[in-house]
Design an enzyme around this catalytic site. Structure first.
Site, PDB file in Angstrom:
ATOM      1  N   SER A   1       0.857  -1.181   0.000  1.00 28.53           N
ATOM      2  CA  SER A   1       0.000   0.000   0.000  1.00 28.53           C
ATOM      3  C   SER A   1       0.892   1.229   0.000  1.00 28.53           C
ATOM      4  O   SER A   1       2.026   1.179   0.493  1.00 28.53           O
ATOM      5  CB  SER A   1      -0.887   0.016   1.249  1.00 28.53           C
ATOM      6  OG  SER A   1      -1.562   1.252   1.380  1.00 28.53           O
TER       7      SER A   1
ATOM      8  N   TYR B   1      -2.045  -0.939  10.415  1.00 25.28           N
ATOM      9  CA  TYR B   1      -2.118  -1.365   9.012  1.00 25.28           C
ATOM     10  C   TYR B   1      -0.854  -0.952   8.267  1.00 25.28           C
ATOM     11  O   TYR B   1      -0.249  -1.762   7.551  1.00 25.28           O
ATOM     12  CB  TYR B   1      -3.347  -0.747   8.351  1.00 25.28           C
ATOM     13  CG  TYR B   1      -3.486  -1.067   6.875  1.00 25.28           C
ATOM     14  CD1 TYR B   1      -3.886  -2.330   6.457  1.00 25.28           C
ATOM     15  CD2 TYR B   1      -3.221  -0.102   5.898  1.00 25.28           C
ATOM     16  CE1 TYR B   1      -4.015  -2.624   5.106  1.00 25.28           C
ATOM     17  CE2 TYR B   1      -3.346  -0.382   4.558  1.00 25.28           C
ATOM     18  CZ  TYR B   1      -3.747  -1.650   4.158  1.00 25.28           C
ATOM     19  OH  TYR B   1      -3.870  -1.939   2.817  1.00 25.28           O
TER      20      TYR B   1
END
Length: 301
Positions: free
Chosen positions: A150, A163
């Site tokens: 990401s 995350y």
């Protein structure tokens, strides 16, 4: 896409394993790789349970798709799935590690157990898949591993600490793995999506430490505003998940040994600039160790 343009010759067909194929990028990619004539093993958990409808949809969509039961949280499940695939195929050409979950909230308020859950899926799940597949690729002398991280594995947003940490772990793991596997003919690359209009938000869990949330109402209000802002941003065409699937497809089509280490896609938060600056410095470290043979993927006939 017409059948004439979609179906490749047998010599160009690859065997592609995609984790997290029950939704999002994985489900879309399974269909589109099949459209191009590749043999796709769409891996997901609960394939004969809550994901039975998805399994039926994918296998009805194309004879090139086979759904396999795989829970990336389990060594046994991953090893069994890969063993079953290898009983049918001579090689696994491409592994796309796509499975993942996300938490978004006050970072301090997420418990260790919640952080472990993220790491188990997003990081350890990648390790399990790689360890099951890499020996087969090494034996074949070639292969491509695509690890999905990401942009916030490279730059951290507020309220995404656990995350971001899990994706940063995959970044570091993948970089080392790339160097180590290159002499074997295995190429490791990283895809870094920005915010995308998938159902990843469906994996959100509330913070376990509710007292911390209660004691920080201003932070809670800020995150609610931020989530709303991100939601509005998903109307931008750059957040279309098709953009990420296109990157998967393009990477597989590229000449072996020529693929970029990292591809940031969508709303990238300057991660593309970070990557351009970072990679030469990273590669210099390898040269400093006099390990230049690890900088290029061996290309076998």
């Amino acid at each position: 896409m017409t059948k004439e343009t979609a179906i490749q010759t047998r010599s160009n067909m690859k065997t592609v394993v995609i984790t997290g194929s029950s939704s999002g990028f994985g489900k879309m990619a399974a269909k589109q790789f099949a459209d191009k004539g590749h043999k796709v093993y769409a891996a997901m958990r609960n394939a004969d349970g809550k994901n039975q409808a998805v399994k039926n949809e994918l296998e009805s969509y194309s004879e090139n798709i086979v759904v396999v039961e795989m829970d990336v949280l389990s060594d046994e499940s991953v090893n069994t799935a890969i063993a079953q695939i290898m009983q049918k195929e001579s090689a696994i050409d491409v592994l796309i590690n796509n499975a993942g979950i996300m938490h978004m909230g006050i970072t301090e308020a997420f418990s260790v157990e919640q952080a472990q859950q993220l790491m188990d899926t997003n990081f350890y799940g990648v390790i399990r898949s790689v360890q099951a597949v890499a020996p087969h690729m090494r034996k074949a002398g070639k292969g491509l591993i695509i690890n999905t991280t990401s942009v916030i594995g490279r730059v951290s947003w507020p309220f995404t600490g656990t995350y971001s940490a899990s994706k940063a772990a995959v970044e570091a793991y993948s970089q080392s793995l790339k160097f180590e596997l290159a002499p074997s003919g295995i190429e490791v690359v990283i895809v870094e999506p920005g915010p995308s209009s998938t159902n990843l938000g469906g994996s959100f869990k509330p913070e376990a430490h509710t007292q911390v949330v209660a004691e920080n109402p201003q932070l809670k209000a800020t995150i609610d505003n931020m989530i709303n802002s991100v939601g509005q941003g998903l109307e931008d065409p750059k957040t279309d998940p098709q953009n990420v699937v296109d990157v998967y497809l393009n990477l597989v089509d590229m000449e072996h040994g020529t693929r970029p280490t990292r591809t940031a896609i969508g709303l990238v938060n300057n991660v593309d600039k970070i990557n351009d600056f970072f990679q030469p410095l990273q590669d210099q470290v390898i040269s400093d160790f006099q390990l230049d043979f690890m900088l290029e993927t061996k290309v076998n006939d």
